[in-house]
Scaffold this active site. Structure first.
Site, PDB file in Angstrom:
ATOM      1  N   LYS A  97       0.869  -1.188   0.000  1.00  0.00           N
ATOM      2  CA  LYS A  97       0.000   0.000   0.000  1.00  0.00           C
ATOM      3  C   LYS A  97       0.899   1.229   0.000  1.00  0.00           C
ATOM      4  O   LYS A  97       1.731   1.385   0.899  1.00  0.00           O
ATOM      5  CB  LYS A  97      -0.892  -0.008   1.233  1.00  0.00           C
ATOM      6  CG  LYS A  97      -1.987  -1.055   1.142  1.00  0.00           C
ATOM      7  CD  LYS A  97      -3.101  -0.788   2.123  1.00  0.00           C
ATOM      8  CE  LYS A  97      -4.315  -1.626   1.799  1.00  0.00           C
ATOM      9  NZ  LYS A  97      -4.049  -3.056   1.621  1.00  0.00           N
ATOM     10  N   ASP A 131      -1.606  -2.130  -4.218  1.00  0.00           N
ATOM     11  CA  ASP A 131      -3.028  -2.088  -3.876  1.00  0.00           C
ATOM     12  C   ASP A 131      -3.609  -0.707  -4.166  1.00  0.00           C
ATOM     13  O   ASP A 131      -2.895   0.296  -4.152  1.00  0.00           O
ATOM     14  CB  ASP A 131      -3.223  -2.400  -2.386  1.00  0.00           C
ATOM     15  CG  ASP A 131      -3.055  -3.880  -2.081  1.00  0.00           C
ATOM     16  OD1 ASP A 131      -2.710  -4.646  -2.998  1.00  0.00           O
ATOM     17  OD2 ASP A 131      -3.261  -4.265  -0.918  1.00  0.00           O
ATOM     18  N   MET A 132      -4.924  -0.672  -4.386  1.00  0.00           N
ATOM     19  CA  MET A 132      -5.575   0.618  -4.615  1.00  0.00           C
ATOM     20  C   MET A 132      -6.326   1.003  -3.347  1.00  0.00           C
ATOM     21  O   MET A 132      -7.099   0.209  -2.817  1.00  0.00           O
ATOM     22  CB  MET A 132      -6.527   0.511  -5.809  1.00  0.00           C
ATOM     23  CG  MET A 132      -6.847   1.828  -6.449  1.00  0.00           C
ATOM     24  SD  MET A 132      -5.425   2.843  -6.895  1.00  0.00           S
ATOM     25  CE  MET A 132      -4.833   2.017  -8.366  1.00  0.00           C
ATOM     26  N   GLN A 160     -10.783  -0.906  -9.102  1.00  0.00           N
ATOM     27  CA  GLN A 160     -12.000  -1.036  -8.279  1.00  0.00           C
ATOM     28  C   GLN A 160     -13.201  -0.764  -9.174  1.00  0.00           C
ATOM     29  O   GLN A 160     -13.301   0.312  -9.772  1.00  0.00           O
ATOM     30  CB  GLN A 160     -11.954   0.003  -7.143  1.00  0.00           C
ATOM     31  CG  GLN A 160     -10.773  -0.188  -6.203  1.00  0.00           C
ATOM     32  CD  GLN A 160     -10.307   1.117  -5.578  1.00  0.00           C
ATOM     33  OE1 GLN A 160     -10.156   2.117  -6.268  1.00  0.00           O
ATOM     34  NE2 GLN A 160     -10.039   1.116  -4.293  1.00  0.00           N
ATOM     35  N   ARG A 179      -5.349  -6.990 -10.432  1.00  0.00           N
ATOM     36  CA  ARG A 179      -6.362  -7.529  -9.515  1.00  0.00           C
ATOM     37  C   ARG A 179      -7.622  -6.696  -9.702  1.00  0.00           C
ATOM     38  O   ARG A 179      -7.574  -5.463  -9.689  1.00  0.00           O
ATOM     39  CB  ARG A 179      -5.903  -7.425  -8.069  1.00  0.00           C
ATOM     40  CG  ARG A 179      -6.985  -7.925  -7.106  1.00  0.00           C
ATOM     41  CD  ARG A 179      -6.690  -7.559  -5.665  1.00  0.00           C
ATOM     42  NE  ARG A 179      -5.430  -8.081  -5.252  1.00  0.00           N
ATOM     43  CZ  ARG A 179      -4.645  -7.500  -4.345  1.00  0.00           C
ATOM     44  NH1 ARG A 179      -5.017  -6.366  -3.778  1.00  0.00           N
ATOM     45  NH2 ARG A 179      -3.501  -8.034  -4.003  1.00  0.00           N
ATOM     46  N   GLY A 183     -14.196  -2.778  -4.619  1.00  0.00           N
ATOM     47  CA  GLY A 183     -13.779  -1.530  -3.964  1.00  0.00           C
ATOM     48  C   GLY A 183     -14.232  -1.509  -2.523  1.00  0.00           C
ATOM     49  O   GLY A 183     -15.388  -1.836  -2.239  1.00  0.00           O
ATOM     50  N   THR A 222     -12.662 -11.684  -5.146  1.00  0.00           N
ATOM     51  CA  THR A 222     -14.010 -11.526  -4.596  1.00  0.00           C
ATOM     52  C   THR A 222     -14.404 -12.759  -3.793  1.00  0.00           C
ATOM     53  O   THR A 222     -13.870 -13.847  -4.022  1.00  0.00           O
ATOM     54  CB  THR A 222     -15.033 -11.304  -5.732  1.00  0.00           C
ATOM     55  OG1 THR A 222     -16.324 -11.117  -5.183  1.00  0.00           O
ATOM     56  CG2 THR A 222     -15.074 -12.454  -6.720  1.00  0.00           C
ATOM     57  N   ARG A 285     -13.206  -5.091   7.594  1.00  0.00           N
ATOM     58  CA  ARG A 285     -13.818  -6.383   7.217  1.00  0.00           C
ATOM     59  C   ARG A 285     -15.171  -6.526   7.911  1.00  0.00           C
ATOM     60  O   ARG A 285     -16.118  -7.059   7.348  1.00  0.00           O
ATOM     61  CB  ARG A 285     -12.904  -7.558   7.608  1.00  0.00           C
ATOM     62  CG  ARG A 285     -11.567  -7.566   6.937  1.00  0.00           C
ATOM     63  CD  ARG A 285     -11.559  -7.856   5.448  1.00  0.00           C
ATOM     64  NE  ARG A 285     -11.963  -6.828   4.524  1.00  0.00           N
ATOM     65  CZ  ARG A 285     -11.180  -5.877   4.016  1.00  0.00           C
ATOM     66  NH1 ARG A 285      -9.918  -5.818   4.363  1.00  0.00           N
ATOM     67  NH2 ARG A 285     -11.631  -5.006   3.160  1.00  0.00           N
TER      68      ARG A 285
HETATM   69  C1  LIG Z   1      -7.830 -10.605  -2.413  1.00  0.00           C
HETATM   70  C2  LIG Z   1      -8.528  -9.283  -2.259  1.00  0.00           C
HETATM   71  C3  LIG Z   1      -7.812  -8.111  -2.404  1.00  0.00           C
HETATM   72  C4  LIG Z   1      -8.451  -6.859  -2.294  1.00  0.00           C
HETATM   73  N1  LIG Z   1      -7.761  -5.716  -2.543  1.00  0.00           N
HETATM   74  C5  LIG Z   1      -8.425  -4.537  -2.537  1.00  0.00           C
HETATM   75  C6  LIG Z   1      -7.791  -3.311  -2.905  1.00  0.00           C
HETATM   76  O1  LIG Z   1      -6.600  -3.250  -3.234  1.00  0.00           O
HETATM   77  N2  LIG Z   1      -8.523  -2.163  -2.872  1.00  0.00           N
HETATM   78  C7  LIG Z   1      -9.862  -2.168  -2.519  1.00  0.00           C
HETATM   79  O2  LIG Z   1     -10.486  -1.100  -2.540  1.00  0.00           O
HETATM   80  N3  LIG Z   1     -10.470  -3.304  -2.163  1.00  0.00           N
HETATM   81  C8  LIG Z   1      -9.807  -4.476  -2.158  1.00  0.00           C
HETATM   82  N4  LIG Z   1     -10.464  -5.624  -1.803  1.00  0.00           N
HETATM   83  C9  LIG Z   1     -11.826  -5.545  -1.187  1.00  0.00           C
HETATM   84  C10 LIG Z   1     -12.927  -5.528  -2.238  1.00  0.00           C
HETATM   85  O3  LIG Z   1     -12.899  -4.299  -2.908  1.00  0.00           O
HETATM   86  C11 LIG Z   1     -14.305  -5.709  -1.587  1.00  0.00           C
HETATM   87  O4  LIG Z   1     -14.527  -4.650  -0.696  1.00  0.00           O
HETATM   88  C12 LIG Z   1     -14.463  -7.004  -0.810  1.00  0.00           C
HETATM   89  O5  LIG Z   1     -13.849  -8.072  -1.459  1.00  0.00           O
HETATM   90  C13 LIG Z   1     -15.966  -7.320  -0.612  1.00  0.00           C
HETATM   91  O6  LIG Z   1     -16.599  -7.528  -1.826  1.00  0.00           O
HETATM   92  P1  LIG Z   1     -16.821  -8.984  -2.469  1.00  0.00           P
HETATM   93  O7  LIG Z   1     -16.548  -8.870  -3.914  1.00  0.00           O
HETATM   94  O8  LIG Z   1     -15.964  -9.992  -1.767  1.00  0.00           O
HETATM   95  O9  LIG Z   1     -18.326  -9.367  -2.266  1.00  0.00           O
HETATM   96  P2  LIG Z   1     -19.493  -8.693  -1.392  1.00  0.00           P
HETATM   97  O10 LIG Z   1     -20.178  -7.667  -2.222  1.00  0.00           O
HETATM   98  O11 LIG Z   1     -18.966  -8.332  -0.041  1.00  0.00           O
HETATM   99  O12 LIG Z   1     -20.424  -9.949  -1.206  1.00  0.00           O
HETATM  100  C14 LIG Z   1     -21.274 -10.391  -2.245  1.00  0.00           C
HETATM  101  C15 LIG Z   1     -21.990 -11.622  -1.776  1.00  0.00           C
HETATM  102  O13 LIG Z   1     -21.050 -12.702  -1.626  1.00  0.00           O
HETATM  103  C16 LIG Z   1     -21.403 -13.495  -0.482  1.00  0.00           C
HETATM  104  N5  LIG Z   1     -20.336 -13.378   0.512  1.00  0.00           N
HETATM  105  C17 LIG Z   1     -19.409 -12.415   0.607  1.00  0.00           C
HETATM  106  N6  LIG Z   1     -18.565 -12.646   1.625  1.00  0.00           N
HETATM  107  C18 LIG Z   1     -18.972 -13.772   2.201  1.00  0.00           C
HETATM  108  C19 LIG Z   1     -18.518 -14.549   3.307  1.00  0.00           C
HETATM  109  N7  LIG Z   1     -17.461 -14.175   4.029  1.00  0.00           N
HETATM  110  N8  LIG Z   1     -19.192 -15.683   3.620  1.00  0.00           N
HETATM  111  C20 LIG Z   1     -20.282 -16.077   2.912  1.00  0.00           C
HETATM  112  N9  LIG Z   1     -20.736 -15.370   1.829  1.00  0.00           N
HETATM  113  C21 LIG Z   1     -20.116 -14.257   1.499  1.00  0.00           C
HETATM  114  C22 LIG Z   1     -22.708 -12.931   0.045  1.00  0.00           C
HETATM  115  O14 LIG Z   1     -23.768 -13.611  -0.576  1.00  0.00           O
HETATM  116  C23 LIG Z   1     -22.664 -11.492  -0.416  1.00  0.00           C
HETATM  117  O15 LIG Z   1     -23.907 -10.906  -0.525  1.00  0.00           O
HETATM  118  C24 LIG Z   1      -9.839  -6.858  -1.955  1.00  0.00           C
HETATM  119  C25 LIG Z   1     -10.552  -8.037  -1.823  1.00  0.00           C
HETATM  120  C26 LIG Z   1      -9.927  -9.251  -1.984  1.00  0.00           C
HETATM  121  C27 LIG Z   1     -10.725 -10.513  -1.864  1.00  0.00           C
END
Ligand SMILES: Cc1cc2nc3c(=O)[nH]c(=O)nc-3n(C[C@H](O)[C@H](O)[C@H](O)COP(=O)(O)OP(=O)(O)OC[C@H]3O[C@@H](n4cnc5c(N)ncnc54)[C@H](O)[C@@H]3O)c2cc1C
Length: 330
Positions: A97, A131-132, A160, A179, A183, A222, A285
């Site tokens: 970061k 990372d963003m 994002q 990646r 967001g 995701t 988180r």
């Molecule tokens: C490896 C990684 C790196 C990342 N890096 C960055 C970054 O550099 N910058 C940034 O801004 N963001 C980053 N993020 C965070 C990302 O932007 C999202 O905020 C985060 O991943 C939540 O969104 P989601 O796509 O996982 O799904 P969400 O929109 O949170 O969830 C969608 C659906 O998936 C299911 N679900 C989600 N989580 C769970 C769980 N734990 N258990 C059961 N079901 C679940 C549910 O049905 C939910 O409604 C990163 C995420 C990951 C995984």
């Protein structure tokens, strides 16, 4: 649960709690989502995940640093982890970061720190992802990313899907390992989609574009099973080779899904945050998925400090009840 989300976002920004948590070690269930604190613990965690058939991208926790010494310290720590990965022959990359490396202090200072990390990583044949972070840091981040991309081939970044700009940026970085995420920050409607449906639609569009337009590896980051399954359908329809994409998930989240995808033969990379600056990450988180509050409750009720406090509260309440009873008898 927008209220809970805002509470956790506010808690993540509380400076007192951020500082206090650094001295505490991993608490309140954070150990379920943070890989460890020391370099040794990080290596141990990576080995364990590698043994389950998945790769790792480590992240040294901490961001929005305002002191140059803290940024230097973070850089040294990251380089130490990189060397340990090389020495132990682990299947791991790094995620950095820029606000941890001094982006908010001075562009050149930050770029110099990033450069040192990339050089160390190149020596060990390790990939580094930049990372963003929040939109306030976005353009400064892109400036450093572009500079590093001119100098190194072991560097990529993140798009994002909630940001309007990403629809164009995906073409700019089509030949880079990227990646793709939804967001994680709260951004203004002038720059970012606010509606979940729009964010998901933009996410799927980015995935499809990056998978088909260029040569860069696509990291689909995701926990959303719908997005993952749609991506798999698209990949199968278009015959995208295995080495052109991977799925990334955070350490401690959807372990079943991580295992299933690995068993089905997909590359899965686990993002493992480590270090003593775990508090803001943990709160974010919880903000994303308040159901994770279970992690906190389970762990807090097992914590000896909580048990002592609960026992103490019990004694005080019992004492107060007894006192009231005796006062009534008089
Ligand atoms: C490896 C990684 C790196 C990342 N890096 C960055 C970054 O550099 N910058 C940034 O801004 N963001 C980053 N993020 C965070 C990302 O932007 C999202 O905020 C985060 O991943 C939540 O969104 P989601 O796509 O996982 O799904 P969400 O929109 O949170 O969830 C969608 C659906 O998936 C299911 N679900 C989600 N989580 C769970 C769980 N734990 N258990 C059961 N079901 C679940 C549910 O049905 C939910 O409604 C990163 C995420 C990951 C995984």
């Amino acid at each position: 649960m927008p209220l809970l989300r805002d509470i956790f976002i506010n808690l993540s920004e509380n400076q007192f709690l951020n500082n206090a948590s650094k001295k505490m070690g991993l608490k309140f269930g954070a150990q379920k989502v943070v890989g460890g604190i020391t370099v040794e613990e990080t290596v141990h965690r990576i080995k364990d995940i590698n043994n389950q058939g998945m790769s790792v991208t480590f992240d040294n926790l901490g961001e929005f640093i305002t002191d140059k010494n803290d940024a230097r310290e973070a850089k040294e720590h990251i380089i130490e982890i990189i060397r340990a990965i090389g020495e132990n022959g682990l299947n791991a990359s790094g995620s950095i970061k820029l606000t941890q490396l001094g982006l908010n202090i001075d562009h050149d200072f930050c770029a110099a720190n990033a450069r040192e990390i990339l050089e160390a990583a190149k020596n060990e044949n390790i990939f580094i992802n930049i990372d963003m972070e929040n939109y306030a840091s976005h353009h400064a981040t892109i400036r450093v990313v572009d500079l590093m991309m001119e100098e190194f081939d072991n560097v990529g970044t993140v798009l994002q899907s909630y940001l309007f700009d990403s629809a164009e940026d995906v073409y700019k970085y089509k030949d880079r390992r990227l990646r793709l995420v939804k967001g994680a920050y709260k951004e203004a409607p002038q720059v970012a989609f606010q509606d979940k449906k729009d964010i998901d639609k933009a996410f799927e569009s980015l995935i499809r574009t990056h998978l088909t337009e260029g040569e860069g590896v696509t990291s689909i980051a995701t926990h959303d099973h719908n997005i993952i399954h749609n991506a798999i359908d698209f990949i199968n329809e278009h015959g995208i080779p295995d080495d052109q994409f991977e799925f990334q998930m955070l350490y401690g989240f959807r372990k079943e899904l991580q295992r299933e995808l690995t068993e089905d033969g997909y590359h899965v990379c686990v993002y493992v945050p480590t270090g003593n600056d775990w508090y803001a990450y943990f709160m974010r988180r919880l903000a994303e998925r308040p159901q994770n509050i279970n992690l906190v409750l389970k762990s807090v009720t097992k914590d000896p400090i909580f048990k002592t406090a609960a026992a103490g509260t019990g004694v005080v309440l019992a004492g107060a009840a007894l006192y009231k009873l005796m006062a009534r008898k008089k």
